[in-house]
Design an enzyme around this catalytic site. Structure first.
Site, PDB file in Angstrom:
ATOM      1  N   VAL A 414      25.838   1.537  19.786  1.00 38.56           N
ATOM      2  CA  VAL A 414      26.606   2.768  19.573  1.00 38.56           C
ATOM      3  C   VAL A 414      26.519   3.625  20.840  1.00 38.56           C
ATOM      4  O   VAL A 414      25.959   3.191  21.844  1.00 38.56           O
ATOM      5  CB  VAL A 414      26.104   3.552  18.328  1.00 38.56           C
ATOM      6  CG1 VAL A 414      26.253   2.702  17.059  1.00 38.56           C
ATOM      7  CG2 VAL A 414      24.656   3.991  18.491  1.00 38.56           C
ATOM      8  N   SER A 443      21.269   1.141  27.864  1.00 33.13           N
ATOM      9  CA  SER A 443      21.023   0.817  29.268  1.00 33.13           C
ATOM     10  C   SER A 443      20.082   1.815  29.932  1.00 33.13           C
ATOM     11  O   SER A 443      19.544   1.515  31.000  1.00 33.13           O
ATOM     12  CB  SER A 443      22.319   0.724  30.075  1.00 33.13           C
ATOM     13  OG  SER A 443      23.395   1.266  29.427  1.00 33.13           O
ATOM     14  N   HIS A 464      19.462  -6.258  26.292  1.00 31.49           N
ATOM     15  CA  HIS A 464      20.366  -5.555  27.203  1.00 31.49           C
ATOM     16  C   HIS A 464      21.383  -6.512  27.808  1.00 31.49           C
ATOM     17  O   HIS A 464      21.049  -7.359  28.643  1.00 31.49           O
ATOM     18  CB  HIS A 464      19.536  -4.867  28.304  1.00 31.49           C
ATOM     19  CG  HIS A 464      20.351  -4.026  29.219  1.00 31.49           C
ATOM     20  ND1 HIS A 464      20.150  -3.972  30.576  1.00 31.49           N
ATOM     21  CD2 HIS A 464      21.399  -3.206  28.974  1.00 31.49           C
ATOM     22  CE1 HIS A 464      21.035  -3.152  31.124  1.00 31.49           C
ATOM     23  NE2 HIS A 464      21.792  -2.678  30.173  1.00 31.49           N
TER      24      HIS A 464
END
Ligand code: NAD
Length: 738
Positions: A414, A443, A464
Site C-alpha cells: 500500500v 522501500s 522488497h
C-alpha cells in the site's frame, strides 16, 4: 561395458543409441567423469565392427544438457590459483591442457571414422551444443522445450570447444558472430535456417529420424574436412568480408566498451580461425580460451553470474530445519504499481492470489495489469490462450479482507505511509493463518519499525521488489530485529517459487540496493555541479559498464522522488546528511524548471514524441559553468562511479547489513547492472586488489570529497592481504561441516 552416466544400446541395424542420463541430477552436465566416459564410448563404438554409427541423445525429459558443471569450473579455477603460486608456467600449461580437453574430445568424435548424429530433445547449452556441432548429423525435436545456445559470453568466457570454428563454417559469419557474442538462444527452426542443424522432427520421431540418417549412409566426414570446402559466407578477405569485419569490430566496441575479453576473443577466434585449416583453428581457439580463462573478468563473472547465482537461486541462505512451503493462497494488499506486478508474478508461478485495494475499481485495475502483460506475452508467442486463462483465473480482485482468510503469506504494497501501513497490517494479519507470514514491500520504512504493528513480529519480514516487478530478477529479503527463521524460509520459498533471486539484507535505511543506487546518482549530481558536461557524465558511466547513465536513471525513478528522499533524509538524519549544493540542484530542477523526470516528459533529458529519441536537456549546461571537456580526466570519471558504489557496498558489509559477498555481488548486478564484467561491487574491489582500491579511493577522496572515505574494514583488509571472499568466506561453514 557399463557406464555411470550413459547407456549404450545397439539395435539390429548396428546403430548404437548413446543415452546420457546422469543419476541423481535433474540435468545432464559435463564433469570429468562424463568426459572420460564419452571418450571410452567413442573408443568402444570405433572398436566394435558390429556398430555402423551412433546416435547421441539425453534421457532427461525436455533437456539435453545444461553444459559445464559448476563444481568442475570452480575446481579448475581453484587448482590454477594454487598452482600459480607454486609454478606459474606449469599452471598455465595445465590451464591450456584443461581448456582444450573438451575441444579435442569432440574433434576425436568427428574424425573417428564412424557417423554420429546428435538427437536434441531439449535445452542444449554450451559444451553440449558444441558436442552436437561436432556430430555429423544434428536433428532437433520440434518442441518449445528445445533451445540451443552458446551462452558462454554471458559469464565472461566464450565457446571454447570448437564453437567459434564450427558455427562460422556452417553459417554466415555475421549470424555466427551475433549468436555467439550475444549468447542468444535459437529455436529449432532458427537453428535449421542458419544451417546449424539438419532437420526438425516431431519429438516422438526424434530417435528414429536420427537413426535413419545413419542408415541412409551419412558420411562420417565433416564438410570442413572435405577437400574443396568453401565457407558458407565466403572468406575473410573478400568484398563481403571487407563489409563485415570493420563494422563487427565497431559494434563490439559500442556494445561492450571493450570491457569483456570473452566477447572480443570470439571475434579474434573467428577472424583468425577461418583463415587456417581446421586443426590449427582449434588450436587458436584453445589459446584464446586459456588466455581468457586467466582474466579477472572471467574469474569474477563465472563466480558471480554462474556459481553464486545458482547457489542463491537454490536457497543457499535458507535456514535449515524449516519445512518447504507449499503456497495455497497469497494475499497482496494494494493493487497499485507494485502490488499489481507482485500479483502477476505470483499467479504466473501458479499460486492463487487475492489482490486487495480500497475500491473494486483499483483492485480490478491491478488485475488488468496482468491481463496486459500476458496478452503481450501471447502476441510474442511466449504464452498460450490456456496459460492466459489460467493465470487470470488465479487472481481474485477484492476490497474485502475476509477473502484473504487462511493465506500462507501476505505481501503489503500500500502507500508508503506508516499510518496506512499500520491499518493494512492489522487488518491483514487478522486473516492470516496462525503460522502465516506477513511481508512488507516498503522501500524506505525500517522493517523493525513496521513490525511493531504486528502481533507476531517473528513472522514479520520485508520482501522488497524492484520495478518493473515482472522483469527485475532480484528481490531483497529484509530481516527486522525480531524476524525469525520461519519467516525467512517462507520468504525464500516464495521468491524461489516466482523464479527470482533472493538476497538477505538486515534492516537499514535504503537496505542494500537503494543505498548503492543513491550513491551512483549523487556522484552524477556532484559532477554536474563541478561543471562536467552532462553527456560526458552519462558516457563515462556507460563506458565504465553501467547499463543506464545516472541522469537517465534518475529520470526513470523521478527527480521529484530524489527531492522527497533528500527531504526525508534531512528530517531523519539532519541537515548534514545531504550536500546542500545537491539539494539546490534538485530543487532547481523540480521547483524552478518543473522537471520531474520521464513521467512528465521533462527531466535531465527531454522526451519528444516518438519516434524521436530522448536527448539531454540542452539548458542543463547553463545551470553551472562548464569545464573544458578536454581538460577532464575521463578515466577518473569512470573510476568515480564504480568506486563510490563499491565503497557503499563495503560499508554495508562492514555494518553487517549484508553478510555474504555472493549476495552483495549478485544483487548489485541483477538490481542495477553494476558493471557485470567486474562480477559485482565486491568482486570489483577484490579483482583490483583491496590495497590498490584503497589507494585509488584515498586519491579520489582528496580530490572529490568524503563520499570516497575508506571504511576501516577495507583498510584492515588491505593491511592483512585479505579479500571479501577470504574474509567473509561463504563456504567456510560448509568446509567446517565437511
Ligand atoms: P501505488 O501508489 O502505485 O500503489 C499503492 C496502492 O495501495 C494504491 O492502489 C492504493 O489505492 C492502495 N492502498 C492505499 N491504502 C490502502 C489500504 N489501506 N488498503 C488497501 N489498499 C490501499 O504505490 P507503489 O509504487 O505500488 O508502492 C507501493 C509500496 O511499494 C510502497 O511501500 C513503496 O515504497 C513500495 N515500493 C515501490 C517501488 C516503486 O518503484 N514504485 C519499488 C519498491 C517498493
Amino acid at each position: 561395458m557399463t557406464y555411470t552416466n550413459f547407456t549404450v544400446e545397439t539395435d539390429a541395424d548396428g546403430i548404437a543409441l548413446v543415452t546420457w542420463d546422469m543419476p541423481d541430477k535433474s540435468m545432464n552436465v559435463f564433469t570429468e567423469e562424463v568426459m572420460d566416459e564419452i571418450d571410452a564410448i567413442i573408443d568402444a563404438v570405433v572398436a566394435d565392427d558390429a556398430i555402423k554409427g551412433a546416435v547421441f541423445t539425453s534421457g532427461k525429459k525436455d533437456s539435453f544438457s545444461g553444459g559445464a558443471d559448476i563444481t568442475m569450473l570452480k575446481k579448475m579455477f581453484d587448482i590454477i590459483q594454487t598452482e600459480k603460486a607454486k609454478d606459474p608456467e606449469k599452471a598455465v600449461q595445465m590451464l591450456f591442457d584443461g581448456a582444450g580437453r573438451m575441444s579435442w574430445l569432440w574433434r576425436k568424435l568427428e574424425t573417428c571414422g564412424k557417423p554420429w548424429v546428435s538427437a536434441i530433445n531439449g535445452t542444449c547449452m554450451g559444451g553440449a551444443f558444441e558436442l552436437s556441432l561436432a556430430c555429423h548429423g544434428r536433428i532437433a525435436a520440434d518442441s518449445p522445450a528445445v533451445k540451443m545456445a552458446l551462452p558462454e559470453v554471458k559469464i565472461g568466457i566464450f565457446p571454447g570447444a570448437g564453437g567459434t570454428q564450427r558455427v562460422p563454417r556452417l553459417t554466415n559469419q555475421q549470424d555466427a558472430l551475433q549468436m555467439m557474442t550475444q549468447g542468444s538462444s535459437l529455436t529449432p527452426s532458427r537453428a535449421k535456417a542458419m544451417g546449424l542443424i539438419h532437420d526438425v522432427v516431431p519429438p516422438k520421431k526424434l530417435i528414429a529420424a536420427a537413426k535413419a540418417m545413419i542408415a541412409a549412409g551419412l558420411k562420417p566426414v565433416q564438410p570442413w574436412d572435405e577437400k574443396g570446402f568453401k565457407l558458407p559466407g565466403g572468406k575473410i578477405y573478400t568484398p563481403a568480408g571487407a563489409n563485415l569485419w570493420p563494422a563487427a569490430s565497431a559494434i563490439l566496441r559500442r556494445e561492450t566498451n571493450m570491457n569483456y575479453p570473452g566477447a572480443a576473443a570470439i571475434l579474434k577466434c573467428v577472424y583468425e580461425g577461418l583463415q587456417v585449416p581446421f586443426d590449427t583453428a582449434l588450436k587458436i581457439e584453445q589459446r584464446y580460451f586459456a588466455q581468457v580463462l586467466q582474466t579477472t573478468e572471467a574469474g569474477s563473472m563465472i563466480r558471480s553470474l554462474f556459481v553464486s547465482l545458482q547457489e542463491l537461486n537454490k536457497g543457499a541462505r535458507r535456514p535449515d530445519g524449516v519445512k518447504p512451503t507449499r503456497f495455497k493462497k497469497i494475499g497482496v494488499l494494494g493493487a497499485g504499481f507494485m502490488g499489481a506486478g507482485i500479483a502477476y508474478v505470483t499467479a504466473k508461478a501458479g499460486i492463487p492470489v487475492v489482490l486487495l485495494d480500497r475500491t473494486m475499481e483499483a483492485a480490478e485495475k491491478g488485475k488488468a495489469h496482468s491481463e496486459g502483460l500476458v496478452t503481450k506475452a501471447m502476441q510474442k508467442g511466449r504464452a498460450t490462450a490456456e496459460e492466459k486463462e489460467k493465470l487470470l483465473s488465479l487472481i481474485t480482485p477484492t476490497t474485502d479482507y475476509a477473502e484473504i482468510e487462511g493465506a500462507d503469506l501476505i505481501i503489503e504494497a500500500v502507500f508508503e505511509d506508516s499510518e496506512v501501513k499500520k491499518t493494512a497490517t492489522e487488518q491483514g494479519e487478522a486473516q492470516l493463518k496462525p503460522s502465516g507470514i506477513f511481508a512488507s514491500n516498503t522501500s524506505t520504512i525500517p522493517i523493525t519499525a513496521l513490525a511493531k504493528n504486528s502481533k507476531r513480529p517473528k513472522n514479520f519480514i520485508g520482501i522488497h521488489f524492484f520495478s518493473p516487478v515482472d522483469r527485475m530478477m532480484l528481490v531483497e529479503i529484509i530481516m527486522g530485529k525480531r524476524t525469525g527463521d520461519k519467516a525467512l524460509a517462507v520468504a525464500m520459498d516464495y521468491v524461489r517459487a516466482i523464479k527470482k533471486t533472493p538476497i538477505v539484507v538486515n534492516d537499514t535505511r535504503g537496505f542494500y540496493v537503494n543505498r548503492c543506487v543513491l550513491r551512483y546518482m549523487n556522484e552524477a549530481f556532484q559532477m554536474l555541479i563541478e561543471g562536467v558536461p552532462p553527456a560526458m557524465i552519462e558516457n563515462a558511466a556507460k563506458m565504465a559498464g553501467m547499463p543506464v547513465g545516472p541522469l537517465a536513471l534518475t529520470d526513470e525513478t523521478a527527480i521529484d522522488l530524489a527531492q522527497k528522499i533528500m527531504k526525508q533524509t534531512i528530517r531523519d538524519l539532519g541537515e548534514k546528511a545531504v550536500d546542500p549544493e545537491q539539494v539546490k540542484l534538485i530543487d532547481t530542477m523540480v521547483d524552478t524548471h518543473g522537471r520531474h523526470g520521464r513521467k512528465n516528459g521533462k527531466g535531465f533529458y527531454d522526451y519528444p514524441a516518438k519516434p524521436a529519441k530522448k536527448h539531454l536537456w540542452p539548458d542543463l549546461k547553463t545551470l553551472y559553468p562548464q569545464q573544458d571537456a578536454d581538460s577532464i580526466d575521463f578515466e577518473e570519471l569512470k573510476q568515480r562511479f564504480l568506486a563510490v558504489i563499491a565503497l557503499e557496498a563495503a560499508r554495508v558489509m562492514e555494518e553487517g547489513i549484508v553478510t555474504d559477498p555472493r549476495e552483495a555481488d549478485v544483487g548489485s548486478i541483477l538490481a542495477f547492472g553494476f558493471a557485470p564484467y567486474t562480477g559485482g561491487t565486491l568482486s570489483y574491489i577484490d579483482g583490483m586488489g583491496v590495497a590498490e582500491f584503497v589507494a585509488m579511493a584515498e586519491k579520489l577522496r582528496r580530490k572529490y570529497g568524503k563520499q570516497f572515505k575508506v571504511p576501516k574494514l577495507l583498510k584492515e583488509m588491505a593491511d592483512n592481504g585479505e579479500t571479501f571472499y577470504t574474509r567473509f568466506d561463504p563456504y567456510a561453514q560448509m568446509d567446517e561441516a565437511a
